[in-house]
Design a protein around this motif. Structure first.
Motif, PDB file in Angstrom:
ATOM      1  N   SER A 287     -52.092 -54.396 -22.588  1.00 53.13           N
ATOM      2  CA  SER A 287     -53.127 -53.753 -23.391  1.00 53.13           C
ATOM      3  C   SER A 287     -52.575 -53.252 -24.718  1.00 53.13           C
ATOM      4  CB  SER A 287     -53.743 -52.581 -22.611  1.00 53.13           C
ATOM      5  OG  SER A 287     -54.329 -53.025 -21.408  1.00 53.13           O
ATOM      6  N   ALA A 288     -51.351 -52.737 -24.693  1.00 52.12           N
ATOM      7  CA  ALA A 288     -50.722 -52.256 -25.929  1.00 52.12           C
ATOM      8  C   ALA A 288     -50.562 -53.400 -26.925  1.00 52.12           C
ATOM      9  CB  ALA A 288     -49.364 -51.620 -25.608  1.00 52.12           C
ATOM     10  N   GLY A 289     -50.179 -54.566 -26.431  1.00 55.38           N
ATOM     11  CA  GLY A 289     -50.039 -55.730 -27.302  1.00 55.38           C
ATOM     12  C   GLY A 289     -51.355 -56.130 -27.943  1.00 55.38           C
ATOM     13  N   PHE A 290     -52.428 -56.105 -27.167  1.00 52.49           N
ATOM     14  CA  PHE A 290     -53.734 -56.469 -27.726  1.00 52.49           C
ATOM     15  C   PHE A 290     -54.224 -55.426 -28.730  1.00 52.49           C
ATOM     16  CE2 PHE A 290     -54.339 -59.286 -23.897  1.00 52.49           C
ATOM     17  CZ  PHE A 290     -54.429 -60.457 -24.624  1.00 52.49           C
ATOM     18  N   LEU A 291     -53.902 -54.151 -28.495  1.00 53.94           N
ATOM     19  CA  LEU A 291     -54.288 -53.111 -29.454  1.00 53.94           C
ATOM     20  C   LEU A 291     -53.565 -53.308 -30.786  1.00 53.94           C
ATOM     21  CD1 LEU A 291     -54.448 -49.898 -27.222  1.00 53.94           C
ATOM     22  CD2 LEU A 291     -56.342 -51.035 -28.394  1.00 53.94           C
ATOM     23  N   LEU A 292     -52.282 -53.636 -30.712  1.00 56.54           N
ATOM     24  CA  LEU A 292     -51.529 -53.911 -31.943  1.00 56.54           C
ATOM     25  C   LEU A 292     -52.126 -55.107 -32.673  1.00 56.54           C
ATOM     26  CD1 LEU A 292     -47.848 -53.427 -30.706  1.00 56.54           C
ATOM     27  CD2 LEU A 292     -49.067 -51.980 -32.329  1.00 56.54           C
ATOM     28  N   LEU A 293     -52.461 -56.148 -31.929  1.00 55.49           N
ATOM     29  CA  LEU A 293     -53.077 -57.322 -32.548  1.00 55.49           C
ATOM     30  C   LEU A 293     -54.403 -56.947 -33.200  1.00 55.49           C
ATOM     31  CD1 LEU A 293     -53.268 -60.380 -33.053  1.00 55.49           C
ATOM     32  CD2 LEU A 293     -54.298 -60.598 -30.776  1.00 55.49           C
ATOM     33  N   ALA A 294     -55.182 -56.109 -32.539  1.00 52.22           N
ATOM     34  CA  ALA A 294     -56.481 -55.707 -33.083  1.00 52.22           C
ATOM     35  C   ALA A 294     -56.322 -54.995 -34.426  1.00 52.22           C
ATOM     36  CB  ALA A 294     -57.210 -54.798 -32.095  1.00 52.22           C
ATOM     37  N   LEU A 295     -55.263 -54.206 -34.584  1.00 50.28           N
ATOM     38  CA  LEU A 295     -55.023 -53.519 -35.856  1.00 50.28           C
ATOM     39  C   LEU A 295     -54.773 -54.522 -36.978  1.00 50.28           C
ATOM     40  CD1 LEU A 295     -52.719 -50.567 -34.689  1.00 50.28           C
ATOM     41  CD2 LEU A 295     -55.118 -50.429 -35.422  1.00 50.28           C
ATOM     42  N   PHE A 296     -53.976 -55.549 -36.703  1.00 49.22           N
ATOM     43  CA  PHE A 296     -53.673 -56.544 -37.725  1.00 49.22           C
ATOM     44  C   PHE A 296     -54.903 -57.407 -38.034  1.00 49.22           C
ATOM     45  CE2 PHE A 296     -49.463 -55.183 -36.944  1.00 49.22           C
ATOM     46  CZ  PHE A 296     -48.684 -55.608 -38.013  1.00 49.22           C
ATOM     47  N   VAL A 297     -55.687 -57.708 -37.005  1.00 46.32           N
ATOM     48  CA  VAL A 297     -56.922 -58.459 -37.226  1.00 46.32           C
ATOM     49  C   VAL A 297     -57.881 -57.641 -38.090  1.00 46.32           C
ATOM     50  CG1 VAL A 297     -58.966 -59.435 -36.112  1.00 46.32           C
ATOM     51  CG2 VAL A 297     -56.704 -59.829 -35.127  1.00 46.32           C
ATOM     52  N   ALA A 298     -57.960 -56.333 -37.842  1.00 48.33           N
ATOM     53  CA  ALA A 298     -58.829 -55.467 -38.641  1.00 48.33           C
ATOM     54  C   ALA A 298     -58.379 -55.456 -40.096  1.00 48.33           C
ATOM     55  CB  ALA A 298     -58.819 -54.051 -38.069  1.00 48.33           C
ATOM     56  N   PHE A 299     -57.064 -55.393 -40.325  1.00 51.10           N
ATOM     57  CA  PHE A 299     -56.569 -55.433 -41.700  1.00 51.10           C
ATOM     58  C   PHE A 299     -56.911 -56.760 -42.364  1.00 51.10           C
ATOM     59  CE2 PHE A 299     -53.286 -56.908 -44.630  1.00 51.10           C
ATOM     60  CZ  PHE A 299     -53.434 -55.970 -45.636  1.00 51.10           C
ATOM     61  N   ALA A 300     -56.706 -57.868 -41.651  1.00 52.03           N
ATOM     62  CA  ALA A 300     -57.044 -59.186 -42.197  1.00 52.03           C
ATOM     63  C   ALA A 300     -58.530 -59.268 -42.528  1.00 52.03           C
ATOM     64  CB  ALA A 300     -56.652 -60.284 -41.208  1.00 52.03           C
ATOM     65  N   ALA A 301     -59.358 -58.637 -41.699  1.00 52.31           N
ATOM     66  CA  ALA A 301     -60.800 -58.633 -41.950  1.00 52.31           C
ATOM     67  C   ALA A 301     -61.131 -57.866 -43.227  1.00 52.31           C
ATOM     68  CB  ALA A 301     -61.534 -58.017 -40.756  1.00 52.31           C
ATOM     69  N   VAL A 302     -60.481 -56.733 -43.437  1.00 50.24           N
ATOM     70  CA  VAL A 302     -60.699 -55.955 -44.660  1.00 50.24           C
ATOM     71  C   VAL A 302     -60.277 -56.768 -45.878  1.00 50.24           C
ATOM     72  CG1 VAL A 302     -59.953 -53.923 -45.961  1.00 50.24           C
ATOM     73  CG2 VAL A 302     -60.496 -53.721 -43.527  1.00 50.24           C
ATOM     74  N   TYR A 303     -59.120 -57.402 -45.777  1.00 51.88           N
ATOM     75  CA  TYR A 303     -58.641 -58.235 -46.887  1.00 51.88           C
ATOM     76  C   TYR A 303     -59.640 -59.337 -47.215  1.00 51.88           C
ATOM     77  CZ  TYR A 303     -56.248 -62.122 -49.127  1.00 51.88           C
ATOM     78  OH  TYR A 303     -55.936 -63.161 -49.962  1.00 51.88           O
ATOM     79  N   LEU A 304     -60.117 -60.031 -46.181  1.00 50.58           N
ATOM     80  CA  LEU A 304     -61.032 -61.142 -46.415  1.00 50.58           C
ATOM     81  C   LEU A 304     -62.369 -60.647 -46.953  1.00 50.58           C
ATOM     82  CD1 LEU A 304     -61.300 -64.187 -46.227  1.00 50.58           C
ATOM     83  CD2 LEU A 304     -62.119 -63.925 -43.881  1.00 50.58           C
TER      84      LEU A 304
END
Length: 434
Positions: A287-304
């Motif tokens: 779960s910790a790994g998926f939470l970390l991934l979610a943070l990076f996906v959220a940043f990529a979404a903001v960038y896009l």
């Protein structure tokens, strides 16, 4: 809008460019044959593929997921292997694991995909940046090792994923077709959903996205619909979905399957640590790994969301998401970094700053694959690759942050929504920093 003049030093004559492309093709074939002959590769993978090839021959593709066994790849690769088996069978060749008779299907696929990269990059003209990208695809050590030595097919879905993003701004129908084919090649293509979702939400928010979304959905649904009917007629649709997309999930419940990511000693966990281990009594490592991934996906979404929505920004955000997918979740295999690598190579069409990081990523992926195949993984040599990978992941974030700051200071972010640049049919617009 007139095409901006390219500096002379970056242009190549038509004759020189075509000769260069032909030489790249010859070199790509030669180096793959040189690598394939002496190296058997990862025999368990290849033996499994040869077995699947025989199962498809005996039972047919439509029924193989019902009557066959241990098949956990989507159907495109099975179809391609069956076509290859039929063709080489005319010459009395029987594919065998570890030999060119089997690796031939992977080499042929590589060459077809490399040929497809030429029209995909056509909008860049006869420039050195385009030739650099094509050369990095043709002669990339990681891509060569993955197919000609190891015997895997990661180049297929990686190129389909990248092509989806390259054509999306101007050819959404074709993008939908390509994305469907990517999902039918490898489930990892699902990582594009975050990027595609933000792209279409932003287009809809600006009231320019209904037609592109409808065209994309039509292309996507058309391919998946044909596939669904094909398997449903043999009562094999449910078996295909279960075997190709669900059966391998959770198969290796440890923090990393030879992937040189943060779980390889970097944060204090050995590769064999169960990812069901709990942190603070509540949160599992998985779960910790998926939470970390979610943070990076959220940043990529903001960038896009704040970008021009051109091919360059799509590729950059997808490269970050896919590399974060390799680096942060648990149970990741060593080859899952290949899509991020291929996308980063295409980013070099538009942003020269990505060239050196992409070369470093190529070397890191090659080292990871070689250490696993040669069974030569050392804790400290592996950690060197991990440190490089962590630095590259952070560099991607910093680079995209810099673009956000620059765009915020230069002009409103919605100016170019109707004029996507850098796609297959329109020249990219280079900034001074590029």
């Amino acid at each position: 809008m007139r095409k901006p003049k390219e500096p002379r030093s970056r242009k190549m004559s038509g004759r020189a460019f075509m000769i260069g492309i032909m030489l790249l093709g010859v070199a790509a074939l030669a180096v793959r044959l040189i690598v394939a002959f002496p190296h058997g590769g990862f025999m368990s993978d290849q033996q499994l593929f040869v077995d699947w090839m025989e199962q498809v021959r005996q039972r047919g593709l439509a029924s193989v997921y019902i009557e066959g066994s241990n098949i956990n790849y989507p159907p495109i690769f099975l179809l391609l292997m069956d076509l290859y088996r039929s063709v080489v069978g005319w010459f009395g060749i029987v594919p065998a694991a570890g030999e060119l008779s089997f690796k031939g299907v992977l080499i042929v696929l590589d060459l077809i995909l490399l040929a497809a990269a030429v029209p995909l990059t056509h909008s860049m003209g006869r420039t050195r940046s385009r030739f650099f990208v094509l050369a990095l695809l043709a002669l990339n050590p990681a891509l060569i090792f993955g197919s000609a030595s190891w015997g895997q097919v990661d180049m297929l879905h990686s190129m389909l994923m990248s092509a989806t993003l390259l054509v999306l701004p101007n050819l959404p129908l074709l993008a939908g077709v390509l994305f469907a084919l990517a999902l039918l090649s490898k489930f990892q293509a699902v990582t594009l959903l975050a990027v595609l979702g933000i792209y279409f939400l932003r287009r809809l928010a600006d009231r320019h996205g209904i037609r592109p979304l409808a065209l994309f959905a039509a292309g996507f649904a058309g391919i998946l619909g044909i596939t669904a009917v094909f398997f449903a007629r043999a009562s094999g649709l449910q078996a295909m979905v279960k075997g190709a997309y669900l059966s391998a999930v959770g198969m290796y419940p440890q923090v990393t399957m030879n992937a040189m990511n943060i779980w390889y000693y970097f944060i204090g966990t050995s590769p064999t640590t169960p990812d069901t281990t709990r942190l603070f009594g509540t949160l599992t490592l998985r779960s910790a790994g998926f939470l970390l991934l979610a943070l990076f996906v959220a940043f990529a979404a903001v960038y896009l969301w704040k970008s021009r929505l051109d091919a360059s920004s799509l590729l950059k955000s997808a490269a970050l998401v896919n590399f974060a997918f390799f680096m942060l979740p648990t149970e990741i295999h060593e080859r899952y970094s290949v899509p991020a690598l291929v996308m980063s190579i295409f980013v070099c069409l538009y942003d020269r700053r990505w060239a050196i990081p992409t070369i470093l990523l190529s070397l890191g992926v090659t080292a990871n694959l070689w250490m696993v195949q040669a069974e030569a993984i050392g804790i400290y040599t592996g950690l060197i690759v991990v440190y490089v990978n962590v630095a590259l992941l952070l560099w991607m974030v910093v680079a995209l942050c810099g673009e956000l700051r620059k765009r915020h200071g230069d002009r409103p972010v919605f100016d170019d929504v109707d004029k996507p640049s850098g796609s297959i049919h329109e020249p990219a617009r280079f900034s001074r920093s590029e």
